[in-house]
Design a protein around this motif. Structure first.
Motif, PDB file in Angstrom:
ATOM      1  N   VAL A  21      -3.393  79.912 -12.377  1.00  8.93           N
ATOM      2  CA  VAL A  21      -2.962  81.133 -11.692  1.00  8.93           C
ATOM      3  C   VAL A  21      -2.489  80.818 -10.280  1.00  8.93           C
ATOM      4  N   ARG A  22      -3.235  79.970  -9.567  1.00  9.44           N
ATOM      5  CA  ARG A  22      -2.823  79.617  -8.198  1.00  9.44           C
ATOM      6  C   ARG A  22      -1.497  78.875  -8.200  1.00  9.44           C
ATOM      7  N   GLY A  23      -1.287  77.999  -9.168  1.00  4.19           N
ATOM      8  CA  GLY A  23      -0.020  77.276  -9.259  1.00  4.19           C
ATOM      9  C   GLY A  23       1.146  78.197  -9.542  1.00  4.19           C
ATOM     10  N   SER A  41       9.791  70.943  -0.816  1.00  2.00           N
ATOM     11  CA  SER A  41       9.322  71.965   0.113  1.00  2.00           C
ATOM     12  C   SER A  41       7.798  71.991   0.096  1.00  2.00           C
ATOM     13  N   VAL A  42       7.227  72.649   1.074  1.00  2.00           N
ATOM     14  CA  VAL A  42       5.777  72.759   1.164  1.00  2.00           C
ATOM     15  C   VAL A  42       5.243  73.553  -0.036  1.00  2.00           C
ATOM     16  N   ALA A  43       5.919  74.643  -0.379  1.00  2.00           N
ATOM     17  CA  ALA A  43       5.484  75.461  -1.514  1.00  2.00           C
ATOM     18  C   ALA A  43       5.606  74.685  -2.819  1.00  2.00           C
ATOM     19  N   GLY A  44       6.667  73.910  -2.956  1.00  2.00           N
ATOM     20  CA  GLY A  44       6.850  73.112  -4.163  1.00  2.00           C
ATOM     21  C   GLY A  44       5.785  72.046  -4.310  1.00  2.00           C
ATOM     22  N   MET A  45       5.438  71.410  -3.204  1.00  2.00           N
ATOM     23  CA  MET A  45       4.403  70.375  -3.258  1.00  2.00           C
ATOM     24  C   MET A  45       3.042  70.983  -3.564  1.00  2.00           C
ATOM     25  N   LYS A  46       2.759  72.169  -2.999  1.00  2.00           N
ATOM     26  CA  LYS A  46       1.484  72.834  -3.273  1.00  2.00           C
ATOM     27  C   LYS A  46       1.405  73.256  -4.738  1.00  2.00           C
ATOM     28  N   SER A  47       2.509  73.785  -5.269  1.00  2.00           N
ATOM     29  CA  SER A  47       2.541  74.179  -6.668  1.00  2.00           C
ATOM     30  C   SER A  47       2.339  72.966  -7.572  1.00  2.00           C
ATOM     31  N   ASN A  48       2.953  71.849  -7.215  1.00  2.00           N
ATOM     32  CA  ASN A  48       2.807  70.618  -7.990  1.00  2.00           C
ATOM     33  C   ASN A  48       1.359  70.130  -7.976  1.00  2.00           C
ATOM     34  N   MET A  50      -1.310  71.983  -7.602  1.00  2.00           N
ATOM     35  CA  MET A  50      -2.122  72.900  -8.396  1.00  2.00           C
ATOM     36  C   MET A  50      -1.935  72.633  -9.893  1.00  2.00           C
ATOM     37  N   MET A  51      -0.722  72.316 -10.300  1.00  2.00           N
ATOM     38  CA  MET A  51      -0.496  72.022 -11.711  1.00  2.00           C
ATOM     39  C   MET A  51      -1.154  70.689 -12.104  1.00  2.00           C
ATOM     40  N   ALA A  53      -3.924  69.619 -10.749  1.00  2.00           N
ATOM     41  CA  ALA A  53      -5.337  69.974 -10.844  1.00  2.00           C
ATOM     42  C   ALA A  53      -5.618  70.659 -12.182  1.00  2.00           C
ATOM     43  N   ARG A  54      -4.684  71.504 -12.635  1.00  2.00           N
ATOM     44  CA  ARG A  54      -4.848  72.179 -13.925  1.00  2.00           C
ATOM     45  C   ARG A  54      -4.922  71.161 -15.057  1.00  2.00           C
ATOM     46  N   ILE A  55      -4.067  70.168 -15.018  1.00  2.00           N
ATOM     47  CA  ILE A  55      -4.082  69.134 -16.057  1.00  2.00           C
ATOM     48  C   ILE A  55      -5.396  68.362 -16.023  1.00  2.00           C
ATOM     49  N   PHE A  56      -5.897  68.063 -14.825  1.00  2.00           N
ATOM     50  CA  PHE A  56      -7.172  67.355 -14.703  1.00  2.00           C
ATOM     51  C   PHE A  56      -8.314  68.172 -15.295  1.00  2.00           C
ATOM     52  N   PHE A  57      -8.393  69.461 -14.923  1.00  2.00           N
ATOM     53  CA  PHE A  57      -9.471  70.307 -15.435  1.00  2.00           C
ATOM     54  C   PHE A  57      -9.354  70.511 -16.940  1.00  2.00           C
ATOM     55  N   GLN A  58      -8.122  70.584 -17.433  1.00  2.00           N
ATOM     56  CA  GLN A  58      -7.907  70.724 -18.869  1.00  2.00           C
ATOM     57  C   GLN A  58      -8.402  69.473 -19.605  1.00  2.00           C
ATOM     58  N   ALA A  59      -8.111  68.305 -19.052  1.00  2.00           N
ATOM     59  CA  ALA A  59      -8.581  67.055 -19.667  1.00  2.00           C
ATOM     60  C   ALA A  59     -10.101  66.980 -19.653  1.00  2.00           C
ATOM     61  N   MET A  60     -10.716  67.424 -18.566  1.00  2.00           N
ATOM     62  CA  MET A  60     -12.170  67.424 -18.503  1.00  2.00           C
ATOM     63  C   MET A  60     -12.758  68.355 -19.560  1.00  2.00           C
ATOM     64  N   ALA A  61     -12.147  69.511 -19.752  1.00  2.00           N
ATOM     65  CA  ALA A  61     -12.632  70.448 -20.766  1.00  2.00           C
ATOM     66  C   ALA A  61     -12.525  69.840 -22.163  1.00  2.00           C
ATOM     67  N   ILE A  62     -11.440  69.153 -22.441  1.00  2.00           N
ATOM     68  CA  ILE A  62     -11.274  68.512 -23.750  1.00  2.00           C
ATOM     69  C   ILE A  62     -12.319  67.429 -23.948  1.00  2.00           C
ATOM     70  N   LEU A  63     -12.568  66.634 -22.917  1.00  2.00           N
ATOM     71  CA  LEU A  63     -13.585  65.584 -23.030  1.00  2.00           C
ATOM     72  C   LEU A  63     -14.977  66.180 -23.261  1.00  2.00           C
ATOM     73  N   ILE A  64     -15.278  67.278 -22.606  1.00  2.00           N
ATOM     74  CA  ILE A  64     -16.576  67.923 -22.794  1.00  2.00           C
ATOM     75  C   ILE A  64     -16.698  68.451 -24.221  1.00  2.00           C
ATOM     76  N   VAL A  65     -15.613  69.015 -24.762  1.00  2.00           N
ATOM     77  CA  VAL A  65     -15.636  69.488 -26.153  1.00  2.00           C
ATOM     78  C   VAL A  65     -15.898  68.327 -27.097  1.00  2.00           C
ATOM     79  N   VAL A  66     -15.264  67.197 -26.855  1.00  2.00           N
ATOM     80  CA  VAL A  66     -15.482  66.016 -27.698  1.00  2.00           C
ATOM     81  C   VAL A  66     -16.941  65.575 -27.640  1.00  2.00           C
TER      82      VAL A  66
END
Length: 76
Positions: A21-23, A41-48, A50-51, A53-66
């Motif tokens: 959502v933040r991204g 741009s600053v906004a582009g780098m911040k959005s990047n 955040m995305m 971070a989303r991939i990292f948290f998603q990978a952690m969730a998948i590893l926890i499910v495994v």
């Protein structure tokens, strides 16, 4: 042990949702001048970030499910 993993999984899923959502909000706040500029741009780098971070948290969730599946599969 399994309850702890479920709590970690829920936390990882919530973190994934918050980062997503933040991204998206940061991406939508980028102005046309930011998009047509020469370089990142600053906004582009911040959005990047955040995305990423989303991939990292998603990978952690998948590893926890495994880990949960492996833990419950061995007891049955």
């Amino acid at each position: 042990m399994t309850v702890f993993l479920w709590i970690l999984l829920i936390a990882a899923m919530i973190a994934t949702l918050v980062a997503l959502v933040r991204g998206i909000i940061t991406f939508l706040q980028a102005t046309e001048a930011d998009l047509k500029g020469t370089g990142p741009s600053v906004a582009g780098m911040k959005s990047n970030k955040m995305m990423q971070a989303r991939i990292f948290f998603q990978a952690m969730a998948i590893l926890i499910v495994v880990v949960i599946l492996l833990a419950t599969g061995r007891t049955g």
